[in-house]
Write an enzyme that holds these catalytic residues in place. Structure first.
Site, short mmCIF file in Angstrom:
data_model
loop_
_atom_site.label_atom_id
_atom_site.label_comp_id
_atom_site.label_asym_id
_atom_site.label_seq_id
_atom_site.Cartn_x
_atom_site.Cartn_y
_atom_site.Cartn_z
N CYS A 113 -9.80 -28.64 -36.77
CA CYS A 113 -8.46 -28.88 -36.24
C CYS A 113 -8.46 -29.35 -34.79
O CYS A 113 -7.50 -29.96 -34.33
CB CYS A 113 -7.64 -27.61 -36.40
SG CYS A 113 -7.78 -26.93 -38.08
N HIS A 246 -1.63 -29.83 -33.29
CA HIS A 246 -2.22 -29.81 -34.63
C HIS A 246 -1.20 -29.20 -35.59
O HIS A 246 -0.62 -28.14 -35.30
CB HIS A 246 -3.52 -29.00 -34.61
CG HIS A 246 -3.96 -28.57 -35.96
ND1 HIS A 246 -4.20 -29.47 -36.98
CD2 HIS A 246 -4.18 -27.33 -36.49
CE1 HIS A 246 -4.55 -28.80 -38.06
NE2 HIS A 246 -4.55 -27.51 -37.79
N ASN A 276 -1.26 -29.81 -43.81
CA ASN A 276 -2.25 -29.69 -42.75
C ASN A 276 -3.51 -30.46 -43.16
O ASN A 276 -4.30 -29.98 -43.98
CB ASN A 276 -2.55 -28.21 -42.52
CG ASN A 276 -3.62 -27.95 -41.48
OD1 ASN A 276 -4.38 -28.84 -41.12
ND2 ASN A 276 -3.70 -26.73 -41.02
#
Lengths: 321, 83
Positions: A113, A246, A276
């Site tokens: 991430c 993120h 995500n």
């Protein structure tokens, strides 16, 4: 020579899984609660046999099809934690698939991430050092291949996708400064065991995420990184026109926003219909924010990545198309 | 708020549950409250941080707490509990 982001594109797999499908396959899940906390309604899933290299190549091809000359690329950085192979580096396969120059430097970066910010730092450094002129930075992930279909913590969150960014020379100082951090004590909280040389008797090789632990890490560490970066840059929150974090989950993002007291108008989120995508979330969000006119030319934008490792990184960019 | 009482902790945990049939007291835990799962626990962590004006985020051990008693004890260790 300074560096700047010149082009961004992204590619998402064809297959979409919505929350109805997850509910059908997992009747015991409280899907409404899950959707409220994740903020995610759909996620993309790579097809069997479709890999991070495949997605990354498709993302990069969009930039070349739009007119950017392949010959200009002299370095390839592929950020991925779902490489096609342990070896060779997937970036080498990307070089061949895209028929890029054999004079290219090419390497993989194993970060999740935080990976886009890490990759951007490396690309920028290669250019400012004179090692490269134009870096193809690809963030591409197929985490869903690691996730059990009944894993309520990970499956509703993670999505597959890739973004490709060209980082090139700039007269101005358009990328930086950066703030980075690492805390390997959190390694066990987001991990795919038995996926490398270290193996155990369980043979378990699915993604494991301890949601509460990772959440506490983000709540504590992300605001600190943002404040350290502002201090390093000699700027205040008011100097930043837009924040792109993120896209972890709605709960994580809303708490970072609360703790940093960022107004809704200065934060861009897109996880509802994408999910995500790990290292690809920031460049995908950046591209969408630019396309929607949410980021104005010359605006100071803060990019903040954080997660698996634990690893985190934040940076400022000036967007000058 | 500088610190919480045990009663306030119980109220914070209790309001995470939509079901009025769920009763939370000092002995409640993930083991005896069926709906207290990891999702609910995230809500508890957020509420604690909001009530404590950002002080809970640095208390990493809260993530692993599985009961009201453990939360209370963890907050006490960090001077975030009023006896």
């Amino acid at each position: 020579m300074n560096a700047a982001i010149k082009n961004i594109s992204y590619h998402l797999p064809d297959r979409l899984e919505d929350n109805g499908l997850l509910q059908d396959e997992n009747s015991d899940w409280r899907m409404a609660d899950i959707e409220k906390k994740t903020g995610i309604k759909k996620r993309y899933v790579a097809a069997p046999g479709e890999t991070a290299v495949d997605l990354g190549v498709k993302a990069a091809e969009k930039i070349f099809e739009a007119g950017f000359a392949k010959e200009e690329i002299d370095a390839i950085i592929l950020v991925t934690q779902s490489p096609d192979f342990v070896l060779p580096a997937s970036a080498c396969i990307v070089q061949h698939r895209l028929q890029l120059s054999k004079q290219c430097l090419a390497f993989d970066v194993n970060q999740g991430c935080s990976g886009f910010v890490v990759g951007l730092s490396l690309a920028s450094s290669l250019i400012t050092a004179g090692t490269a002129q134009h870096v193809l930075l690809i963030c591409s992930e197929t985490y869903t291949k690691y996730i059990d279909r009944h894993d309520r913590t990970s499956r509703p969150v993670f999505s597959d996708g890739a973004a490709a960014v060209i980082v090139g020379p700039s007269a101005g100082s358009d990328i930086g400064p950066f703030d980075f951090g690492t805390d390997g004590s959190g390694a066990d909280n987001l991990i795919v065991r038995n996926s490398g040389a270290r193996t155990d008797d369980s043979g378990e090789s699915r993604l494991f995420m301890n949601g509460s632990e990772v959440f506490m890490f983000t709540m504590d560490m992300v605001p600190k990184s943002v404040n350290r970066l502002l201090q390093k840059a000699g700027k205040t929150m008011d100097d930043v026109g837009m924040f792109i974090f993120h896209q972890a989950s709605a709960l994580v993002l809303s708490n970072i926003q609360r703790r940093l007291q960022i107004g809704d108008e200065k934060i861009f989120n897109n996880l509802e219909n994408i999910g995500n995508t790990v290292s690809a979330t920031i460049p995908i969000a950046l591209k969408q924010a630019i396309d929607k006119g949410v980021i104005r030319p010359g605006e100071c934008v803060m990019l903040v990545g954080f997660g698996v490792g634990y690893s985190w990184g934040s940076c400022l960019i000036n967007y000058n198309p | 708020m500088q610190s919480l009482t045990q009663e306030q902790v119980i109220m914070i945990v209790a309001r995470q549950f939509d079901d009025p049939g769920v009763t939370i007291d000092a002995d409640s835990s993930m083991d005896n409250v069926a709906d207290w799962d990891s999702l609910v626990h995230l809500g508890i962590l957020v509420s604690l941080d909001v009530e404590l004006e950002g002080r809970a985020a640095a208390v990493k051990k809260l993530a692993a707490c599985r009961s009201v008693k453990e939360i209370v004890s963890c907050l006490a260790e960090h001077q975030l509990l009023t006896q």
